[in-house]
Design an enzyme around this catalytic site. Structure first.
Site, short mmCIF file in Angstrom:
data_model
loop_
_atom_site.label_atom_id
_atom_site.label_comp_id
_atom_site.label_asym_id
_atom_site.label_seq_id
_atom_site.Cartn_x
_atom_site.Cartn_y
_atom_site.Cartn_z
N GLY A 57 3.44 -2.24 10.29
CA GLY A 57 4.66 -1.51 10.63
C GLY A 57 4.67 -0.20 9.88
N GLN A 62 8.11 7.21 5.85
CA GLN A 62 6.73 7.13 5.34
C GLN A 62 5.85 8.25 5.86
OE1 GLN A 62 6.37 2.69 6.37
NE2 GLN A 62 5.09 2.92 4.56
N CYS A 110 2.19 -2.44 1.53
CA CYS A 110 2.90 -1.32 2.16
C CYS A 110 1.96 -0.12 2.15
CB CYS A 110 4.16 -1.00 1.35
SG CYS A 110 5.12 0.37 2.01
N LEU A 111 1.92 0.61 3.25
CA LEU A 111 1.03 1.78 3.31
C LEU A 111 1.47 2.87 2.32
CD1 LEU A 111 0.34 2.09 7.15
CD2 LEU A 111 -1.03 0.93 5.40
N HIS A 152 11.17 -5.61 5.96
CA HIS A 152 10.43 -4.64 5.15
C HIS A 152 10.61 -3.22 5.71
CE1 HIS A 152 6.64 -3.41 2.87
NE2 HIS A 152 6.86 -2.39 3.68
N GLU A 153 10.45 -3.07 7.03
CA GLU A 153 10.52 -1.72 7.62
C GLU A 153 11.94 -1.16 7.58
OE1 GLU A 153 7.85 -0.23 7.94
OE2 GLU A 153 6.57 -2.01 7.89
N HIS A 156 12.93 0.39 4.40
CA HIS A 156 12.48 1.78 4.21
C HIS A 156 13.55 2.78 4.63
CE1 HIS A 156 8.31 1.62 2.89
NE2 HIS A 156 7.98 0.74 3.81
NI NI Z 1 6.19 -0.38 3.85
#
Ligand code: NI
Length: 184
Positions: A57, A62, A110-111, A152-153, A156
């Site tokens: 995701g 991000q 997480c990226l 999680h997304e 953000h």
């Molecule tokens: Ni993330």
């Protein structure tokens, strides 16, 4: 506006923890922005960026855009083996309207925290209300891996990272060590 980019999506640089854009609440997508050319380009590029980095995701902050947009997808993802597939899902202005009382602890990465993994406790099921790409209202009832990725997304979009959700920071691990000692 010129059309130097044509319709090809771009792969963006992913903001890393410490970048303030990851810590501010994202703005809602407005009715005028839904479906317009730059929103479509942003979403297509978020999908390309997520796939390039094998993310499950990605949220717009991000990629340095403080807007309430998330993309989610998992197909035999090498970063998340043994997790169920999730079809490509694009959500604008998503809100979690219901969290299950039942919680489960699982590993998250997480990226924006490249190379780090930690154990996080999340609801096993959630209900989400959002707009689709083309501005329709939808409600999603998700469980399992999809429910975790949604939480999680959407975090953000409120400036929250998975490390903020860890009850015990001692599970925080680098990828090599995580794979060696603690992958589930
Ligand atoms: Ni993330």
């Amino acid at each position: 506006m010129s059309d130097i980019l044509g319709s090809k999506p771009a792969v963006f640089n992913v903001a890393q923890m410490g970048n303030p854009v990851l810590r501010i609440p994202a703005e809602p997508v407005t009715a005028e922005e839904v479906g317009d050319k730059s929103t479509t380009f942003l979403i297509d590029s978020m999908i390309a960026t997520m796939r390039e980095h094998s993310g499950a995701g990605l949220a717009a902050p991000q990629v340095h855009v403080s807007k309430q947009i998330v993309v989610i997808e998992a197909h035999s993802n090498p970063r998340y083996q043994n997790k169920e597939d999730i079809p490509l899902t694009v959500l604008l202005n998503p809100k979690i309207t219901k969290f299950s009382e039942e919680l489960e602890e699982g590993w998250e990465g997480c990226l924006s925290l490249k190379g780090l993994w930690g154990k996080v406790k999340r609801s096993t099921a959630v209900t989400v209300q959002a707009l689709t790409l083309d501005g329709r209202d939808i409600e999603i009832k998700a469980e399992g891996f999809f429910a975790i990725v949604l939480q999680h997304e959407i975090d953000h979009l409120y400036g929250k990272l998975f490390v903020d959700r860890m009850d015990d920071i001692s599970s925080l691990s680098f990828t090599d060590e995580h794979n060696r000692y603690s992958a589930d």
